[in-house]
Design a protein around this motif. Structure first.
Motif, PDB file in Angstrom:
ATOM      1  N   ASP A 117       0.819  -1.220   0.000  1.00 37.25           N
ATOM      2  CA  ASP A 117       0.000   0.000   0.000  1.00 37.25           C
ATOM      3  C   ASP A 117       0.848   1.263   0.000  1.00 37.25           C
ATOM      4  OD1 ASP A 117      -2.228  -1.568  -0.008  1.00 37.25           O
ATOM      5  OD2 ASP A 117      -2.593  -1.417   2.161  1.00 37.25           O
ATOM      6  N   SER A 118       2.080   1.169   0.511  1.00 36.32           N
ATOM      7  CA  SER A 118       2.926   2.366   0.549  1.00 36.32           C
ATOM      8  C   SER A 118       3.497   2.719  -0.820  1.00 36.32           C
ATOM      9  CB  SER A 118       4.071   2.156   1.544  1.00 36.32           C
ATOM     10  OG  SER A 118       4.970   1.157   1.075  1.00 36.32           O
ATOM     11  N   LEU A 119       3.442   1.790  -1.754  1.00 34.16           N
ATOM     12  CA  LEU A 119       3.967   2.098  -3.088  1.00 34.16           C
ATOM     13  C   LEU A 119       3.184   3.220  -3.764  1.00 34.16           C
ATOM     14  CD1 LEU A 119       4.661  -1.524  -4.438  1.00 34.16           C
ATOM     15  CD2 LEU A 119       6.306   0.106  -3.501  1.00 34.16           C
ATOM     16  N   ALA A 120       1.915   3.321  -3.451  1.00 29.37           N
ATOM     17  CA  ALA A 120       1.114   4.398  -4.046  1.00 29.37           C
ATOM     18  C   ALA A 120       1.563   5.767  -3.544  1.00 29.37           C
ATOM     19  CB  ALA A 120      -0.363   4.186  -3.723  1.00 29.37           C
ATOM     20  N   TYR A 121       2.105   5.845  -2.333  1.00 28.04           N
ATOM     21  CA  TYR A 121       2.575   7.115  -1.788  1.00 28.04           C
ATOM     22  C   TYR A 121       3.977   7.477  -2.282  1.00 28.04           C
ATOM     23  CZ  TYR A 121      -1.322   6.368   1.385  1.00 28.04           C
ATOM     24  OH  TYR A 121      -2.579   6.151   1.911  1.00 28.04           O
ATOM     25  N   GLY A 122       4.654   6.522  -2.877  1.00 33.70           N
ATOM     26  CA  GLY A 122       5.993   6.810  -3.386  1.00 33.70           C
ATOM     27  C   GLY A 122       6.036   7.126  -4.863  1.00 33.70           C
ATOM     28  N   PHE A 136      12.205  -1.125  -5.000  1.00 35.50           N
ATOM     29  CA  PHE A 136      11.016  -1.510  -4.238  1.00 35.50           C
ATOM     30  C   PHE A 136       9.996  -2.264  -5.087  1.00 35.50           C
ATOM     31  CE2 PHE A 136      12.720   1.957  -1.671  1.00 35.50           C
ATOM     32  CZ  PHE A 136      12.595   1.436  -0.394  1.00 35.50           C
ATOM     33  N   MET A 137       9.886  -1.935  -6.347  1.00 37.43           N
ATOM     34  CA  MET A 137       8.861  -2.559  -7.177  1.00 37.43           C
ATOM     35  C   MET A 137       9.238  -3.975  -7.599  1.00 37.43           C
ATOM     36  SD  MET A 137       6.199  -0.648  -7.518  1.00 37.43           S
ATOM     37  CE  MET A 137       5.443  -1.469  -8.913  1.00 37.43           C
ATOM     38  N   THR A 138      10.514  -4.248  -7.796  1.00 37.53           N
ATOM     39  CA  THR A 138      10.923  -5.568  -8.296  1.00 37.53           C
ATOM     40  C   THR A 138      10.553  -6.695  -7.337  1.00 37.53           C
ATOM     41  OG1 THR A 138      12.738  -4.553  -9.543  1.00 37.53           O
ATOM     42  CG2 THR A 138      12.872  -6.924  -9.116  1.00 37.53           C
ATOM     43  N   THR A 216       4.858   9.833   4.059  1.00 35.09           N
ATOM     44  CA  THR A 216       4.192   8.558   4.391  1.00 35.09           C
ATOM     45  C   THR A 216       5.021   7.381   3.892  1.00 35.09           C
ATOM     46  OG1 THR A 216       2.034   9.634   4.239  1.00 35.09           O
ATOM     47  CG2 THR A 216       2.091   7.231   4.119  1.00 35.09           C
ATOM     48  N   PHE A 217       5.544   7.502   2.686  1.00 33.57           N
ATOM     49  CA  PHE A 217       6.370   6.414   2.124  1.00 33.57           C
ATOM     50  C   PHE A 217       7.639   6.232   2.950  1.00 33.57           C
ATOM     51  CE2 PHE A 217       9.714   4.947  -0.790  1.00 33.57           C
ATOM     52  CZ  PHE A 217       9.161   3.742  -1.189  1.00 33.57           C
ATOM     53  N   TYR A 218       8.305   7.316   3.316  1.00 34.10           N
ATOM     54  CA  TYR A 218       9.519   7.229   4.124  1.00 34.10           C
ATOM     55  C   TYR A 218       9.226   6.583   5.484  1.00 34.10           C
ATOM     56  CZ  TYR A 218      11.684  10.474   0.790  1.00 34.10           C
ATOM     57  OH  TYR A 218      12.172  11.057  -0.345  1.00 34.10           O
ATOM     58  N   SER A 219       8.117   6.965   6.077  1.00 34.98           N
ATOM     59  CA  SER A 219       7.781   6.434   7.410  1.00 34.98           C
ATOM     60  C   SER A 219       7.512   4.932   7.366  1.00 34.98           C
ATOM     61  CB  SER A 219       6.550   7.170   7.963  1.00 34.98           C
ATOM     62  OG  SER A 219       6.805   8.554   8.067  1.00 34.98           O
ATOM     63  N   VAL A 220       6.745   4.508   6.364  1.00 37.99           N
ATOM     64  CA  VAL A 220       6.420   3.080   6.270  1.00 37.99           C
ATOM     65  C   VAL A 220       7.679   2.262   6.000  1.00 37.99           C
ATOM     66  CG1 VAL A 220       5.142   1.361   4.960  1.00 37.99           C
ATOM     67  CG2 VAL A 220       4.058   3.516   5.552  1.00 37.99           C
ATOM     68  N   VAL A 221       8.517   2.728   5.100  1.00 32.05           N
ATOM     69  CA  VAL A 221       9.754   1.999   4.787  1.00 32.05           C
ATOM     70  C   VAL A 221      10.651   1.931   6.020  1.00 32.05           C
ATOM     71  CG1 VAL A 221      11.877   2.067   3.423  1.00 32.05           C
ATOM     72  CG2 VAL A 221       9.678   2.512   2.326  1.00 32.05           C
ATOM     73  N   SER A 222      10.756   3.015   6.769  1.00 36.21           N
ATOM     74  CA  SER A 222      11.605   3.023   7.966  1.00 36.21           C
ATOM     75  C   SER A 222      11.091   2.037   9.008  1.00 36.21           C
ATOM     76  CB  SER A 222      11.656   4.434   8.555  1.00 36.21           C
ATOM     77  OG  SER A 222      12.169   5.358   7.619  1.00 36.21           O
ATOM     78  N   ILE A 223       9.770   2.026   9.216  1.00 43.34           N
ATOM     79  CA  ILE A 223       9.191   1.112  10.208  1.00 43.34           C
ATOM     80  C   ILE A 223       9.379  -0.332   9.784  1.00 43.34           C
ATOM     81  CG2 ILE A 223       7.024   0.358  11.258  1.00 43.34           C
ATOM     82  CD1 ILE A 223       6.120   3.275  11.200  1.00 43.34           C
TER      83      ILE A 223
END
Length: 259
Positions: A117-122, A136-138, A216-223
């Motif tokens: 779901d975070s891919l849409a924010y990136g 991230f997409m691969t 949002t994308f940075y936060s999700v990836v960090s978590i």
């Protein structure tokens, strides 16, 4: 009287035999390489007179023959039993290590849902830096295609993880904690989606929408990265503000609590 003086006195003939037998016996012991126990078995009159060279000239073959007695055989049997007892313990340790490794890796899989779901924010970041899109997409592309083919699959996976993993006390608490944390992260992603959807009819500037999406994308990836690293190290990823506290309220206990 003259006849007695002329006749020489004869010494006992038996005194010559012991005098010659002792050197012969010592030489025989030295040549044959008899062990000290056998040398002392000839009697107290001859054993103390054996030379040190005769006592130390023990054949290695005689030692090896004496080492194969009943005591050594019993010791060998004891060693075999000890080795047979150690084998199951080693196997148990290997099995525990394998199970623990599977639990650590399996605890990372629930985070696939929030990452998808975070891919849409990136999307704004992917347009500017295509390399990040490839990173991230691969690995997530098969899961994205599967979710697009079955639109209800994400909801079914969310519901199944909550009912059959989080609420199941038979599953280790380590796995249940990570699963609940991934599901809460999935729920939190609904709020930025409301703010960034079509700029809320033009009420929110485009720059603000891009900023919210990137953060949002940075936060999700960090978590997710933090949680996966803790899982691989065998540590509970419970230091995320607000989210980890909410997870403890759902599954109960604290950082050092065990079911």
């Amino acid at each position: 009287k003259k006849a007695k003086e002329a006749t020489p006195e004869r010494k006992p003939a038996t005194s010559f035999l012991p005098r010659m037998a002792r050197p012969l016996l010592v030489a025989t012991v030295a040549v044959m390489g008899l062990t000290p126990s056998m040398a002392f078995s000839v009697g107290p009159a001859f054993a103390p007179r054996l030379s040190p060279s005769a006592l130390t000239s023990v054949s290695p073959h005689s030692l090896s023959l004496r080492a194969t007695g009943p005591a050594s055989l019993a010791q060998a049997q004891i060693n075999r039993r000890s080795l047979s007892r150690r084998a199951p313990a080693t196997t148990g340790m290997q099995m525990n290590f394998l199970v623990e490794g599977l639990l650590r890796v399996g605890s990372c899989f629930p985070y696939i849902l929030p990452m998808m779901d975070s891919l849409a924010y990136g999307r704004f970041l992917f347009q500017k830096v295509p390399l990040i899109s490839m990173i991230f997409m691969t690995p997530l592309q098969p899961f994205v295609e599967l979710a697009q083919a079955f639109p209800m699959l994400s909801f079914v996976a969310f519901l199944g993880l909550f009912l059959f993993v989080v609420r199941n006390k038979k599953i280790p608490r380590f796995v249940r904690f990570n699963t609940m944390q991934a599901l809460l992260l999935e729920i939190i992603l609904i709020f930025p989606q409301i703010l960034t959807s079509s700029n809320m009819g033009g009420l929110i500037p485009f720059m603000f929408t891009e900023f919210i999406s990137n953060m949002t994308f940075y936060s999700v990836v960090s978590i997710v990265v933090y949680s996966c690293l803790c899982n691989i190290r065998g540590e509970l990823p419970c230091k995320i503000p607000v989210i980890s506290t909410a997870v403890f309220q759902q599954i109960g206990g604290g950082a050092g609590y065990e079911d």
